[in-house]
Scaffold this motif. Sequence first.
Motif, PDB file in Angstrom:
ATOM      1  N   ILE A  10      -1.568 -19.046  21.633  1.00  0.00           N
ATOM      2  CA  ILE A  10      -1.173 -17.654  21.418  1.00  0.00           C
ATOM      3  C   ILE A  10      -0.307 -17.165  22.582  1.00  0.00           C
ATOM      4  O   ILE A  10       0.666 -16.424  22.389  1.00  0.00           O
ATOM      5  CB  ILE A  10      -2.413 -16.756  21.219  1.00  0.00           C
ATOM      6  CG1 ILE A  10      -3.224 -17.237  20.010  1.00  0.00           C
ATOM      7  CG2 ILE A  10      -2.018 -15.292  21.047  1.00  0.00           C
ATOM      8  CD1 ILE A  10      -2.435 -17.329  18.724  1.00  0.00           C
ATOM      9  N   PHE A  11      -0.622 -17.589  23.802  1.00  0.00           N
ATOM     10  CA  PHE A  11       0.189 -17.255  24.981  1.00  0.00           C
ATOM     11  C   PHE A  11       1.632 -17.724  24.788  1.00  0.00           C
ATOM     12  O   PHE A  11       2.578 -16.980  25.027  1.00  0.00           O
ATOM     13  CB  PHE A  11      -0.435 -17.915  26.221  1.00  0.00           C
ATOM     14  CG  PHE A  11       0.386 -17.790  27.475  1.00  0.00           C
ATOM     15  CD1 PHE A  11       0.238 -16.694  28.292  1.00  0.00           C
ATOM     16  CD2 PHE A  11       1.279 -18.780  27.841  1.00  0.00           C
ATOM     17  CE1 PHE A  11       0.984 -16.578  29.458  1.00  0.00           C
ATOM     18  CE2 PHE A  11       2.030 -18.680  28.990  1.00  0.00           C
ATOM     19  CZ  PHE A  11       1.885 -17.569  29.808  1.00  0.00           C
ATOM     20  N   ARG A  12       1.797 -18.978  24.349  1.00  0.00           N
ATOM     21  CA  ARG A  12       3.148 -19.537  24.145  1.00  0.00           C
ATOM     22  C   ARG A  12       3.897 -18.776  23.047  1.00  0.00           C
ATOM     23  O   ARG A  12       5.091 -18.507  23.173  1.00  0.00           O
ATOM     24  CB  ARG A  12       3.069 -21.013  23.775  1.00  0.00           C
ATOM     25  CG  ARG A  12       2.383 -21.911  24.776  1.00  0.00           C
ATOM     26  CD  ARG A  12       3.173 -22.145  26.014  1.00  0.00           C
ATOM     27  NE  ARG A  12       2.579 -23.226  26.791  1.00  0.00           N
ATOM     28  CZ  ARG A  12       2.917 -23.507  28.022  1.00  0.00           C
ATOM     29  NH1 ARG A  12       3.848 -22.807  28.644  1.00  0.00           N
ATOM     30  NH2 ARG A  12       2.344 -24.490  28.664  1.00  0.00           N
ATOM     31  N   LEU A  13       3.207 -18.429  21.969  1.00  0.00           N
ATOM     32  CA  LEU A  13       3.854 -17.683  20.883  1.00  0.00           C
ATOM     33  C   LEU A  13       4.233 -16.273  21.348  1.00  0.00           C
ATOM     34  O   LEU A  13       5.293 -15.759  20.991  1.00  0.00           O
ATOM     35  CB  LEU A  13       2.944 -17.622  19.660  1.00  0.00           C
ATOM     36  CG  LEU A  13       2.743 -18.959  18.947  1.00  0.00           C
ATOM     37  CD1 LEU A  13       1.621 -18.867  17.924  1.00  0.00           C
ATOM     38  CD2 LEU A  13       4.043 -19.421  18.302  1.00  0.00           C
ATOM     39  N   CYS A  14       3.390 -15.672  22.159  1.00  0.00           N
ATOM     40  CA  CYS A  14       3.689 -14.347  22.710  1.00  0.00           C
ATOM     41  C   CYS A  14       4.961 -14.405  23.568  1.00  0.00           C
ATOM     42  O   CYS A  14       5.839 -13.557  23.447  1.00  0.00           O
ATOM     43  CB  CYS A  14       2.495 -13.868  23.540  1.00  0.00           C
ATOM     44  SG  CYS A  14       2.609 -12.169  24.102  1.00  0.00           S
ATOM     45  N   GLN A  15       5.063 -15.430  24.409  1.00  0.00           N
ATOM     46  CA  GLN A  15       6.261 -15.576  25.234  1.00  0.00           C
ATOM     47  C   GLN A  15       7.502 -15.888  24.405  1.00  0.00           C
ATOM     48  O   GLN A  15       8.581 -15.398  24.698  1.00  0.00           O
ATOM     49  CB  GLN A  15       6.060 -16.681  26.274  1.00  0.00           C
ATOM     50  CG  GLN A  15       5.197 -16.262  27.428  1.00  0.00           C
ATOM     51  CD  GLN A  15       5.252 -17.245  28.566  1.00  0.00           C
ATOM     52  OE1 GLN A  15       5.348 -18.450  28.368  1.00  0.00           O
ATOM     53  NE2 GLN A  15       5.199 -16.725  29.775  1.00  0.00           N
ATOM     54  N   LYS A  16       7.332 -16.704  23.378  1.00  0.00           N
ATOM     55  CA  LYS A  16       8.463 -17.097  22.531  1.00  0.00           C
ATOM     56  C   LYS A  16       9.102 -15.892  21.856  1.00  0.00           C
ATOM     57  O   LYS A  16      10.325 -15.774  21.778  1.00  0.00           O
ATOM     58  CB  LYS A  16       7.995 -18.107  21.479  1.00  0.00           C
ATOM     59  CG  LYS A  16       9.076 -18.548  20.542  1.00  0.00           C
ATOM     60  CD  LYS A  16       8.554 -19.569  19.552  1.00  0.00           C
ATOM     61  CE  LYS A  16       9.670 -20.025  18.631  1.00  0.00           C
ATOM     62  NZ  LYS A  16       9.220 -21.096  17.745  1.00  0.00           N
ATOM     63  N   LEU A  69       6.564  -9.510  15.986  1.00  0.00           N
ATOM     64  CA  LEU A  69       5.727 -10.692  16.221  1.00  0.00           C
ATOM     65  C   LEU A  69       5.188 -10.712  17.644  1.00  0.00           C
ATOM     66  O   LEU A  69       4.052 -11.115  17.880  1.00  0.00           O
ATOM     67  CB  LEU A  69       6.514 -11.970  15.928  1.00  0.00           C
ATOM     68  CG  LEU A  69       6.660 -12.334  14.461  1.00  0.00           C
ATOM     69  CD1 LEU A  69       7.558 -13.542  14.282  1.00  0.00           C
ATOM     70  CD2 LEU A  69       5.304 -12.571  13.827  1.00  0.00           C
ATOM     71  N   PHE A  70       6.005 -10.270  18.595  1.00  0.00           N
ATOM     72  CA  PHE A  70       5.539 -10.206  19.979  1.00  0.00           C
ATOM     73  C   PHE A  70       4.296  -9.315  20.093  1.00  0.00           C
ATOM     74  O   PHE A  70       3.291  -9.713  20.683  1.00  0.00           O
ATOM     75  CB  PHE A  70       6.633  -9.681  20.911  1.00  0.00           C
ATOM     76  CG  PHE A  70       6.111  -9.281  22.263  1.00  0.00           C
ATOM     77  CD1 PHE A  70       5.723 -10.236  23.192  1.00  0.00           C
ATOM     78  CD2 PHE A  70       5.978  -7.942  22.604  1.00  0.00           C
ATOM     79  CE1 PHE A  70       5.218  -9.876  24.433  1.00  0.00           C
ATOM     80  CE2 PHE A  70       5.481  -7.564  23.836  1.00  0.00           C
ATOM     81  CZ  PHE A  70       5.100  -8.524  24.755  1.00  0.00           C
ATOM     82  N   TYR A  71       4.334  -8.123  19.519  1.00  0.00           N
ATOM     83  CA  TYR A  71       3.184  -7.217  19.609  1.00  0.00           C
ATOM     84  C   TYR A  71       1.973  -7.768  18.877  1.00  0.00           C
ATOM     85  O   TYR A  71       0.836  -7.590  19.316  1.00  0.00           O
ATOM     86  CB  TYR A  71       3.548  -5.816  19.110  1.00  0.00           C
ATOM     87  CG  TYR A  71       4.384  -5.065  20.107  1.00  0.00           C
ATOM     88  CD1 TYR A  71       3.902  -4.794  21.385  1.00  0.00           C
ATOM     89  CD2 TYR A  71       5.664  -4.646  19.781  1.00  0.00           C
ATOM     90  CE1 TYR A  71       4.671  -4.123  22.308  1.00  0.00           C
ATOM     91  CE2 TYR A  71       6.454  -3.973  20.711  1.00  0.00           C
ATOM     92  CZ  TYR A  71       5.943  -3.713  21.969  1.00  0.00           C
ATOM     93  OH  TYR A  71       6.711  -3.056  22.895  1.00  0.00           O
ATOM     94  N   PHE A  72       2.195  -8.454  17.757  1.00  0.00           N
ATOM     95  CA  PHE A  72       1.094  -9.088  17.039  1.00  0.00           C
ATOM     96  C   PHE A  72       0.392 -10.115  17.932  1.00  0.00           C
ATOM     97  O   PHE A  72      -0.825 -10.085  18.095  1.00  0.00           O
ATOM     98  CB  PHE A  72       1.611  -9.756  15.753  1.00  0.00           C
ATOM     99  CG  PHE A  72       0.581 -10.585  15.054  1.00  0.00           C
ATOM    100  CD1 PHE A  72      -0.440  -9.988  14.330  1.00  0.00           C
ATOM    101  CD2 PHE A  72       0.614 -11.976  15.140  1.00  0.00           C
ATOM    102  CE1 PHE A  72      -1.399 -10.754  13.695  1.00  0.00           C
ATOM    103  CE2 PHE A  72      -0.344 -12.748  14.506  1.00  0.00           C
ATOM    104  CZ  PHE A  72      -1.354 -12.136  13.783  1.00  0.00           C
ATOM    105  N   TYR A  73       1.182 -11.027  18.525  1.00  0.00           N
ATOM    106  CA  TYR A  73       0.601 -12.058  19.396  1.00  0.00           C
ATOM    107  C   TYR A  73       0.067 -11.455  20.702  1.00  0.00           C
ATOM    108  O   TYR A  73      -0.927 -11.932  21.241  1.00  0.00           O
ATOM    109  CB  TYR A  73       1.612 -13.165  19.681  1.00  0.00           C
ATOM    110  CG  TYR A  73       1.865 -14.028  18.468  1.00  0.00           C
ATOM    111  CD1 TYR A  73       0.821 -14.724  17.856  1.00  0.00           C
ATOM    112  CD2 TYR A  73       3.133 -14.137  17.921  1.00  0.00           C
ATOM    113  CE1 TYR A  73       1.044 -15.507  16.737  1.00  0.00           C
ATOM    114  CE2 TYR A  73       3.358 -14.925  16.804  1.00  0.00           C
ATOM    115  CZ  TYR A  73       2.315 -15.601  16.225  1.00  0.00           C
ATOM    116  OH  TYR A  73       2.526 -16.374  15.115  1.00  0.00           O
TER     117      TYR A  73
END
Length: 188
Positions: free
Chosen positions: A39-45, A53-57
């Motif tokens: 989830i950390f990697r997806l948030c950064q991506k 998507l950033f706020y979701f992650y």
Amino acid sequence: MDSLITSDFQRHGIKKVTLFKLFSVFFLLPNPGLKYMTIFRLCQKYRTKNKLLFYFYFLWLRSLKVKYGFDISYRTKIGAGFYIGHFGGIVIHGDTIIGNNCNISQGVTLGVSNSKNQGSPIIEDNVFLGPNACVFGNVKIGNNSVIGANTVITENVPSNCTVVNQKNNVIEKDLSEYYIHNKFVKED
């Protein structure tokens, strides 16, 4: 699949990331470190690509932070193959830089210092940080280094070194009365 996510899965012994393996990490196998890092990697991506998507992650990451005791800022730069051995009590400041193939144990703190080494740590490649190790300030931990359990680092550590905590100092004076209050007394 994102190469950083794949590298984290490989460090956990999962050579090929499939939908089933991804599903199993989130719903079947208790692996908090890998779940958090995915989830950390997806948030950064999606931080700059897609705000929704950033706020979701980001919100999901915040809930995992509370659940597992990981306080790792989404701003932290973490290289490929990051491995969290055990969950609980991990604190990493957002300006910290961590290289490739690093292991973090429970209780590790990587934080800022406002003293002469003002700033955040830089952890290079292939570094192991043992349980309750702390690194404070603008210090660099060199490649292929091991920081032992309960060790506090406030100065640079060269590459290919191991740092361990010094021998305990025993003071022959009972100070327990200052720390143990409202003692239970068994009545006969």
